[in-house]
Design an enzyme around this catalytic site. Structure first.
Site, short mmCIF file in Angstrom:
data_model
loop_
_atom_site.label_atom_id
_atom_site.label_comp_id
_atom_site.label_asym_id
_atom_site.label_seq_id
_atom_site.Cartn_x
_atom_site.Cartn_y
_atom_site.Cartn_z
N LYS A 279 -7.53 -53.14 -6.28
CA LYS A 279 -8.71 -53.06 -7.77
C LYS A 279 -9.68 -52.69 -5.99
CE LYS A 279 -6.92 -55.78 -10.92
NZ LYS A 279 -7.13 -55.26 -11.78
N ARG A 353 2.77 -57.20 -17.39
CA ARG A 353 3.97 -56.68 -18.18
C ARG A 353 5.20 -56.81 -17.49
NH1 ARG A 353 0.42 -50.91 -19.33
NH2 ARG A 353 -0.47 -52.47 -18.56
#
Ligand code: BES
Ligand code: MN
Ligand code: ZN
Length: 523
Positions: A279, A353
């Site tokens: 990020k 996920r």
């Protein structure tokens, strides 16, 4: 803080402060009117001079009101009477508590809980007042060398009900409000803790503490257990970190063991750097909040246990860090999940996920009545719903309705989003059964679609709390959401089981006799 419930007139209270409401423009509530009468119009005189119009959130502190037994009277503006609804009630209570904390009063009696709020009974008003008070008192200053002690003076709050017959309803509501607020405080603390303290191991220790305090069953799976179970997806996220991953299973049995459990699954990424798909640096500190799903399910199971709800509730937390390293997963890597389905990891930052899918497969063994997962899953959810509503997805419309109405009652809103098959195509991979990302369009929906492929064995809902679990900017901090929504949902389920309200078209929640549970029917 000590709380109590009382019924009695305001002019007779021997207390440091009596708190009453004034509507815009200068209309006295019942309690304010009683004080005004006994003091021969002292309050209405002051209002007439223009010191308080009754605007929502305004306050005026009076001393030595004639013929009353209290030291102070705090007038609180409630806004227009016709517009006094949920949010206005919260605002009024909040400004009253803030004003009280500025005074030296060690205790107060609140009459705001007697003011009618559209469609809300006394139980709701007491429960919510309690939660708002906790919210005002919450501090996270354990890493500051000097603590702020403004809140120390206020030690005792009494919430008033208008009739003696409401006392016991009020006391039950107070205890529920406290249980929910304490669950939120736990969730906030865990969220606010820095990533170097709140590691997967720390979450497991916290679960152990809760288990000890409320007699819950605890099981913690380690990396080798996950390996044996074939949790290749969860392990692929954990492997770039020095911190060992955990799968925490906390079980609360408030009902017969034959009653199928409600399983809450919380994303517990204790720091999300993005991994090799790193990020950008700005705001990356906020990725310590990427375990707020885990914090929520721990807070909620604690609140359920504290309320002694007649339900079985399990909290399941897959937890690890997402870090870049020489042995971290790389874009293009293919992993096999516990379900047997293979996943091409196109972006290592879509890691939530990847840990949730194995947890969702794992919980099949509990033959759950319902599974709800909670996750700070996608930035796209913030684009869709901002910081107001949690994204709500479900493979069963009745469950979605239950959760969204619980959210409204709790003032912790969730919005039902589509989970249509058309979106599933975006997860196609040329090399594996699916990719872990679905491209920019509908990013929150495709993340939910990914999870839905692992939740076919039961009724399931997914809450994307990326926009609601914490606040950024000057007021940076965890919100404790959606503990209120989930606690309300569980209270509703308990009421259904006890026959207080009808089952929502789903009659059978109990497995067959002798612990031999019935198989879940495929729809
Ligand atoms: N934890 C983040 C989601 C997130 C981002 C929550 C910002 C709150 C604020 C999640 O693991 C993530 O990185 N998601 C990616 C998915 C993308 C790579 C498909 C995202 O939302 O950018
Ligand atoms: Mn991520
Ligand atoms: Zn994440």
């Amino acid at each position: 803080m000590e709380f109590s419930i009382k019924s009695g007139s305001p002019e007779k209270q021997r207390t440091a402060c009596v708190v009453v409401g004034i509507f815009d423009s200068r209309k006295l509530t019942l309690a304010a009117d009683l004080l005004d009468r006994i003091s021969n119009g002292y309050i209405s005189d002051i209002l007439r001079r223009g010191d308080l119009e009754g605007k929502l959130g305004s306050t005026l502190l009076l001393h030595n009101v004639p013929h009353t037994l209290c030291d102070r009277v705090l007038l609180v503006g409630l806004g227009r009477e016709r517009e006094f609804k949920d949010a206005e009630y919260h605002t009024a209570i909040r400004s009253a508590v803030k004003a009280l904390m500025e005074t030296g009063a060690p205790e107060a009696v609140f009459y705001l809980t007697e003011v009618p709020v559209r469609k809300r009974e006394i139980a709701w008003r007491i429960e919510h007042a309690t939660q708002v008070v906790y919210e005002c008192l919450y501090r996270f200053d354990r890493f500051k060398s000097k603590q702020d002690d403004a809140r120390r003076q206020l030690r005792k709050l009494t919430l008033s009900v208008s009739r003696r017959s409401e006392l016991s309803i009020g006391e039950d509501a107070l205890r529920r409000g406290q249980a929910i607020a304490e669950g939120m405080d736990l969730a906030k603390d865990l969220g606010n803790l820095p990533g170097n303290v709140c590691t997967p191991t720390y979450l497991a220790e916290t679960a152990k503490e809760i288990a000890g305090r409320f007699s819950l069953e605890l099981e913690v799976l380690e990396a080798n257990d996950m390996e044996a179970l074939g949790m290749g997806s969860l392990l692929s996220v954990a492997k770039g970190s020095i911190q060992p991953p955990k799968l925490i299973v906390l079980r609360y049995h408030g009902a017969d063991k034959k009653v199928k459990p409600i399983v809450l699954v919380g994303k517990g990424i204790t720091f999300d750097s993005g991994g090799i798909s790193l990020k950008p640096g700005e705001g990356m500190d906020e990725m310590k909040y990427d375990m707020c799903g885990a914090a929520t399910v721990l807070g909620t199971i604690q609140s359920a246990a504290q309320m002694k709800l007649p339900l079985n509730v399990y909290a399941v937390v897959p937890t690890c860090e997402n870090m870049p390293a020489g042995n971290a997963s790389k874009p293009g890597d293919i992993v096999t999940s516990m379900s047997g389905q293979t996943i091409e990891i196109l972006n290592t930052d879509a890691e939530g996920r990847l840990i949730l899918c194995d947890a969702l497969t794992y919980v099949e063994r509990f033959e759950p009545d319902t599974v709800v997962d909670v996750a700070t899953l996608t930035g796209a959810c913030i684009i869709a719903l901002g910081h107001v509503a949690t994204g709500l997805y479900a493979n069963h419309d009745g469950l979605a309705r239950e959760l969204s109405s619980a959210g409204e009652d709790a003032c912790d809103k969730a919005w039902h989003m589509p989970l249509w098959d058309e979106y599933q195509d975006q997860l196609k991979s040329n090399f594996a059964d699916m990719a872990n990302i679905g491209g920019r369009p509908a990013g929150s929906i495709t993340a939910a679609c990914f999870l839905s492929r692992y939740a076919k064995a039961y009724e399931w809902a997914h809450l994307d709390i990326a926009g609601t679990a914490w606040k950024s900017g000057k007021e940076k901090g965890a919100t404790g959401r959606p503990v209120p929504l989930l606690s309300r949902f569980l209270i509703g389920r308990a009421d259904q089981l006890e026959g207080k309200v009808p089952m929502r078209g789903r009659p059978k929640r109990v497995t067959e006799a002798d612990g031999e549970s019935a198989q879940h029917d495929e729809d």
